[in-house]
Scaffold this active site. Structure first.
Site, PDB file in Angstrom:
ATOM      1  N   HIS A  78       0.794  -1.136   0.067  1.00  0.00           N
ATOM      2  CA  HIS A  78      -0.001   0.073  -0.090  1.00  0.00           C
ATOM      3  C   HIS A  78       0.672   1.190  -0.050  1.00  0.00           C
ATOM      4  O   HIS A  78       0.550   1.955  -0.605  1.00  0.00           O
ATOM      5  CB  HIS A  78      -1.073  -0.116   1.347  1.00  0.00           C
ATOM      6  CG  HIS A  78      -1.993  -1.135   1.077  1.00  0.00           C
ATOM      7  ND1 HIS A  78      -2.781  -1.325   2.344  1.00  0.00           N
ATOM      8  CD2 HIS A  78      -2.153  -2.143   0.275  1.00  0.00           C
ATOM      9  CE1 HIS A  78      -3.492  -2.365   1.868  1.00  0.00           C
ATOM     10  NE2 HIS A  78      -3.394  -3.020   0.705  1.00  0.00           N
ATOM     11  N   HIS A 241      -9.135  -2.128  -5.382  1.00  0.00           N
ATOM     12  CA  HIS A 241      -8.038  -2.438  -4.195  1.00  0.00           C
ATOM     13  C   HIS A 241      -7.279  -3.410  -4.950  1.00  0.00           C
ATOM     14  O   HIS A 241      -5.874  -3.162  -4.636  1.00  0.00           O
ATOM     15  CB  HIS A 241      -8.552  -3.119  -3.061  1.00  0.00           C
ATOM     16  CG  HIS A 241      -7.348  -3.226  -2.163  1.00  0.00           C
ATOM     17  ND1 HIS A 241      -7.128  -2.041  -1.375  1.00  0.00           N
ATOM     18  CD2 HIS A 241      -6.740  -4.478  -1.756  1.00  0.00           C
ATOM     19  CE1 HIS A 241      -6.117  -2.451  -0.483  1.00  0.00           C
ATOM     20  NE2 HIS A 241      -5.827  -3.649  -0.773  1.00  0.00           N
ATOM     21  N   ASP A 245      -3.043  -2.821  -5.378  1.00  0.00           N
ATOM     22  CA  ASP A 245      -2.082  -3.548  -4.936  1.00  0.00           C
ATOM     23  C   ASP A 245      -1.150  -4.108  -5.965  1.00  0.00           C
ATOM     24  O   ASP A 245       0.159  -4.102  -5.800  1.00  0.00           O
ATOM     25  CB  ASP A 245      -2.673  -5.050  -4.475  1.00  0.00           C
ATOM     26  CG  ASP A 245      -3.036  -4.957  -3.125  1.00  0.00           C
ATOM     27  OD1 ASP A 245      -2.790  -4.195  -2.111  1.00  0.00           O
ATOM     28  OD2 ASP A 245      -3.630  -6.188  -2.833  1.00  0.00           O
ATOM     29  N   HIS A 268      -0.114 -11.073  -4.966  1.00  0.00           N
ATOM     30  CA  HIS A 268       1.189 -10.625  -4.699  1.00  0.00           C
ATOM     31  C   HIS A 268       2.308 -11.466  -5.479  1.00  0.00           C
ATOM     32  O   HIS A 268       3.068 -11.172  -6.027  1.00  0.00           O
ATOM     33  CB  HIS A 268       1.521 -10.439  -3.296  1.00  0.00           C
ATOM     34  CG  HIS A 268       0.372  -9.611  -2.713  1.00  0.00           C
ATOM     35  ND1 HIS A 268       0.249  -8.264  -2.930  1.00  0.00           N
ATOM     36  CD2 HIS A 268      -0.543  -9.696  -1.610  1.00  0.00           C
ATOM     37  CE1 HIS A 268      -0.749  -7.878  -2.041  1.00  0.00           C
ATOM     38  NE2 HIS A 268      -1.250  -8.613  -1.360  1.00  0.00           N
TER      39      HIS A 268
END
Length: 307
Positions: A78, A241, A245, A268
């Site tokens: 973030h 979101h 990310d 991720h």
């Protein structure tokens, strides 16, 4: 010349880690040209610097973790997203624990923090990694398929599609596109919060995770609906979101990218795999800078935009 950027003054924040629940102090400091983004664990007996890079990512379970030797910093995405969204190149980030504070669960507080410090242009060319041919990573098949991809593009844009079988997500849209040159990061992306399900939170806490999470810093859902009394900040906040990310994960390569990023059910781990796949193919990218702002992609030459 399109110039590098840092912040004008030191700025600080205090919060708790999403997973550790531990209090942490964050100090952001200006850095000289070509320093890059460097995390510094100042709580250790001997402070340890952790410069960002794709290779510095040591763990991608639940968040992006960077480390060197035994020193680590968890949940950097973030803050990195805010730094990328404002076009910053050089910052020292002093941190007193091993996890970046979650603050409100988005990057908005970090954007405010950075903008409050002021943006300073530096007398050095801003250097980009320009993708010059497609690179893709894939996992699974059928319903388990997920992928992420770079294509050449004179700018930086993202398209992310999620696939959550949940009434609240289905009703808000599962695909979002964002172009750094055409859209406004602070207005369109930065306020999108992380999200989770009550059953997952209970499981994570039983394993010593999500100890700092709650409705103050996440969208929380049961099997049917969003439980937060104030609802959603964007109609498509879940997919936005994921864009937030991805911007943070991809900036861990250490330089701004010129590319079109597209992904389906990525996270991720896959974002980092894509960076490593790109760097492993020297004929797929090149380093570039721009002698004039007119040559640069739209958006990158503009000053960081406020809300």
């Amino acid at each position: 010349m399109l110039q590098q950027r840092t912040i004008k003054t030191i700025t600080r924040a205090v919060g708790v880690g999403l997973h550790s629940g531990q209090r942490v102090e964050l100090t952001l400091r200006p850095a000289q040209p070509d320093t890059g983004i460097v995390f510094r664990r100042v709580d250790l007996p001997e402070p340890v610097d952790i410069p960002i890079s794709a290779e510095a990512v040591t763990d991608t379970r639940m968040a992006s973790t960077i480390g060197t030797g035994g020193a680590k910093v968890h949940t950097v995405e973030h803050l990195m997203s805010a730094i990328a969204g404002l076009g910053l190149d050089n910052i020292y980030i002093d941190i007193t624990a091993e996890e970046v504070p979650i603050l409100d669960g988005s990057s908005a507080s970090f954007v405010f923090l950075l903008q409050s410090a002021g943006i300073e242009l530096q007398k050095a060319p801003k250097r980009f990694i320009r993708v010059i041919r497609p690179v893709e990573v894939r996992e699974g098949e059928g319903q388990n398929l997920k992928w992420a991809r770079f294509d050449p593009y004179h700018g930086f844009k993202l398209r992310f599609e999620i696939d959550f079988a949940h009434p609240a997500v289905d009703s808000t849209g599962q695909c979002v596109e964002f172009d750094m040159g055409e859209d406004n990061y602070t207005r369109d992306i930065a306020r999108a919060r992380t999200f989770g399900f009550t059953k997952d939170v209970e499981m994570l806490r039983s394993h010593g995770l999500a100890l700092g999470g709650g409705m103050d810093n996440a969208i929380v859902m049961d099997d049917y609906k969003v439980l937060n009394s104030d609802g959603l900040r964007y109609d498509d906040e879940f997919a936005k979101h994921k864009i937030l990310d991805a911007i943070g994960d991809l900036y861990l390569i250490g330089r701004p990218l010129l590319a079109a990023y597209s992904a389906f059910r990525s996270g991720h781990g896959m974002n980092n795999q894509l960076l490593r796949a790109l760097l492993a193919q020297p004929d797929a990218w090149e380093l570039v800078s721009f002698d004039s702002e007119r040559q640069a992609p739209k958006g990158f030459a503009q000053p960081a935009r406020a809300w």
